[in-house]
Scaffold this motif. Structure first.
Motif, PDB file in Angstrom:
ATOM      1  N   TYR A   5      67.785  55.266 -26.885  1.00  0.00           N
ATOM      2  CA  TYR A   5      67.361  54.518 -28.061  1.00  0.00           C
ATOM      3  C   TYR A   5      68.519  53.997 -28.898  1.00  0.00           C
ATOM      4  O   TYR A   5      68.425  52.967 -29.538  1.00  0.00           O
ATOM      5  CB  TYR A   5      66.492  55.385 -28.985  1.00  0.00           C
ATOM      6  CG  TYR A   5      65.109  55.635 -28.483  1.00  0.00           C
ATOM      7  CD1 TYR A   5      64.292  54.586 -28.084  1.00  0.00           C
ATOM      8  CD2 TYR A   5      64.600  56.913 -28.403  1.00  0.00           C
ATOM      9  CE1 TYR A   5      63.012  54.814 -27.613  1.00  0.00           C
ATOM     10  CE2 TYR A   5      63.320  57.155 -27.944  1.00  0.00           C
ATOM     11  CZ  TYR A   5      62.537  56.098 -27.556  1.00  0.00           C
ATOM     12  OH  TYR A   5      61.272  56.313 -27.108  1.00  0.00           O
ATOM     13  N   SER A   9      68.502  50.222 -31.084  1.00  0.00           N
ATOM     14  CA  SER A   9      68.050  50.215 -32.470  1.00  0.00           C
ATOM     15  C   SER A   9      68.464  48.941 -33.192  1.00  0.00           C
ATOM     16  O   SER A   9      69.548  48.425 -32.987  1.00  0.00           O
ATOM     17  CB  SER A   9      68.609  51.422 -33.219  1.00  0.00           C
ATOM     18  OG  SER A   9      68.083  52.606 -32.675  1.00  0.00           O
ATOM     19  N   PRO A  15      62.939  51.518 -31.400  1.00  0.00           N
ATOM     20  CA  PRO A  15      61.692  50.964 -30.857  1.00  0.00           C
ATOM     21  C   PRO A  15      60.478  51.787 -31.299  1.00  0.00           C
ATOM     22  O   PRO A  15      60.580  52.992 -31.517  1.00  0.00           O
ATOM     23  CB  PRO A  15      61.895  51.061 -29.343  1.00  0.00           C
ATOM     24  CG  PRO A  15      63.376  51.085 -29.164  1.00  0.00           C
ATOM     25  CD  PRO A  15      63.922  51.813 -30.358  1.00  0.00           C
ATOM     26  N   ASP A  20      57.863  49.960 -25.658  1.00  0.00           N
ATOM     27  CA  ASP A  20      58.754  49.003 -26.318  1.00  0.00           C
ATOM     28  C   ASP A  20      60.200  49.260 -25.898  1.00  0.00           C
ATOM     29  O   ASP A  20      60.960  48.326 -25.635  1.00  0.00           O
ATOM     30  CB  ASP A  20      58.644  49.105 -27.836  1.00  0.00           C
ATOM     31  CG  ASP A  20      57.415  48.419 -28.393  1.00  0.00           C
ATOM     32  OD1 ASP A  20      56.539  48.007 -27.615  1.00  0.00           O
ATOM     33  OD2 ASP A  20      57.335  48.304 -29.639  1.00  0.00           O
ATOM     34  N   ALA A  21      60.589  50.531 -25.836  1.00  0.00           N
ATOM     35  CA  ALA A  21      61.965  50.880 -25.454  1.00  0.00           C
ATOM     36  C   ALA A  21      62.278  50.378 -24.049  1.00  0.00           C
ATOM     37  O   ALA A  21      63.357  49.841 -23.800  1.00  0.00           O
ATOM     38  CB  ALA A  21      62.170  52.390 -25.550  1.00  0.00           C
ATOM     39  N   LEU A  24      62.710  46.576 -24.178  1.00  0.00           N
ATOM     40  CA  LEU A  24      63.979  46.220 -24.799  1.00  0.00           C
ATOM     41  C   LEU A  24      65.157  46.539 -23.873  1.00  0.00           C
ATOM     42  O   LEU A  24      66.136  45.791 -23.826  1.00  0.00           O
ATOM     43  CB  LEU A  24      64.133  46.934 -26.140  1.00  0.00           C
ATOM     44  CG  LEU A  24      63.117  46.500 -27.205  1.00  0.00           C
ATOM     45  CD1 LEU A  24      63.152  47.449 -28.390  1.00  0.00           C
ATOM     46  CD2 LEU A  24      63.353  45.071 -27.639  1.00  0.00           C
ATOM     47  N   PRO A 138      57.531  44.012 -28.690  1.00  0.00           N
ATOM     48  CA  PRO A 138      58.598  45.006 -28.810  1.00  0.00           C
ATOM     49  C   PRO A 138      59.760  44.525 -29.692  1.00  0.00           C
ATOM     50  O   PRO A 138      60.305  45.314 -30.476  1.00  0.00           O
ATOM     51  CB  PRO A 138      59.057  45.215 -27.360  1.00  0.00           C
ATOM     52  CG  PRO A 138      57.836  44.936 -26.551  1.00  0.00           C
ATOM     53  CD  PRO A 138      57.151  43.811 -27.284  1.00  0.00           C
ATOM     54  N   LEU A 142      60.739  45.826 -33.925  1.00  0.00           N
ATOM     55  CA  LEU A 142      62.029  46.283 -34.438  1.00  0.00           C
ATOM     56  C   LEU A 142      62.265  45.807 -35.867  1.00  0.00           C
ATOM     57  O   LEU A 142      62.907  46.489 -36.659  1.00  0.00           O
ATOM     58  CB  LEU A 142      63.173  45.757 -33.561  1.00  0.00           C
ATOM     59  CG  LEU A 142      63.347  46.377 -32.191  1.00  0.00           C
ATOM     60  CD1 LEU A 142      64.437  45.641 -31.423  1.00  0.00           C
ATOM     61  CD2 LEU A 142      63.671  47.860 -32.292  1.00  0.00           C
TER      62      LEU A 142
END
Length: 194
Positions: A5, A9, A15, A20-21, A24, A138, A142
């Protein structure tokens, strides 16, 4: 498998969820070496379409060399391609631009030159477009904290001439759960749909 993560960020936080992570992380990986990725994509396109009518016009049958492509194939306008696009729209199924069958036509908004333009599309392109749209939330999550917890209002309708099975067979995405049934979205009368 945990996703790192810290590198993902934004100024407002990490996320919103594991999905979503992963999205990304995919964006991060695809944008690290854009030159290499673009060269790879062009090589794949040239290899797959090396026997198309369009490339054969430039005596490039079997072409997979990118430098030759750049030196022999001119930059063109829609007007230059329009006769071939019209052939496809009229039912010609020969490999004019693509070795893959044209699955449907997308249409432009008509804001340039005052008329809509037909854009022949293959199934792979529709899948790529759907993948691209899956990255919107996603990234937005953020920068808009709590957006993933809220509700969005979409006014969505599809013009009759642009309908396809791609919308009807879309995979489930919790960000894209519509309150309107597909019948309202795909209604041929946009006034009634709205």
């Amino acid at each position: 498998m945990a996703v790192e993560y810290s590198r993902l960020s934004s100024p407002v936080g990490p996320p919103a969820c594991e999905k979503d992570a992963k999205a990304l992380q995919f964006i991060e990986e695809m944008t690290k070496n854009t030159d290499v990725v673009q060269q790879k994509v062009l090589a794949e396109i040239l290899t797959r379409n090396s026997e198309t009518e369009y490339l054969r016009r430039f005596l490039l049958s079997g072409l997979t060399n990118q430098d030759t492509f750049k030196s022999k194939v001119p930059v063109v306008t829609y007007k230059d391609l329009q006769p071939d696009i019209q052939r496809i729209a009229n039912g010609d199924r020969s490999p004019i631009f693509s070795s893959h069958p044209i699955s449907e036509f997308l249409t432009s908004s008509g804001t340039s030159a005052g008329e809509k333009k037909l854009m022949p599309t293959i199934q792979d392109e529709l899948d790529r477009r759907q993948l691209l749209y899956s990255f919107l939330m996603p990234v937005m999550n953020l920068y808009v904290p709590g957006l993933d917890k809220g509700t969005c209002l979409y006014f969505l309708f599809v013009k009759a001439e642009t309908k396809s099975d791609h919308f009807k067979t879309r995979p489930y995405d919790h960000y894209m759960v519509y309150t309107s049934p597909d019948e309202a979205i795909l209604c041929p009368d946009s006034f009634q749909s709205m």
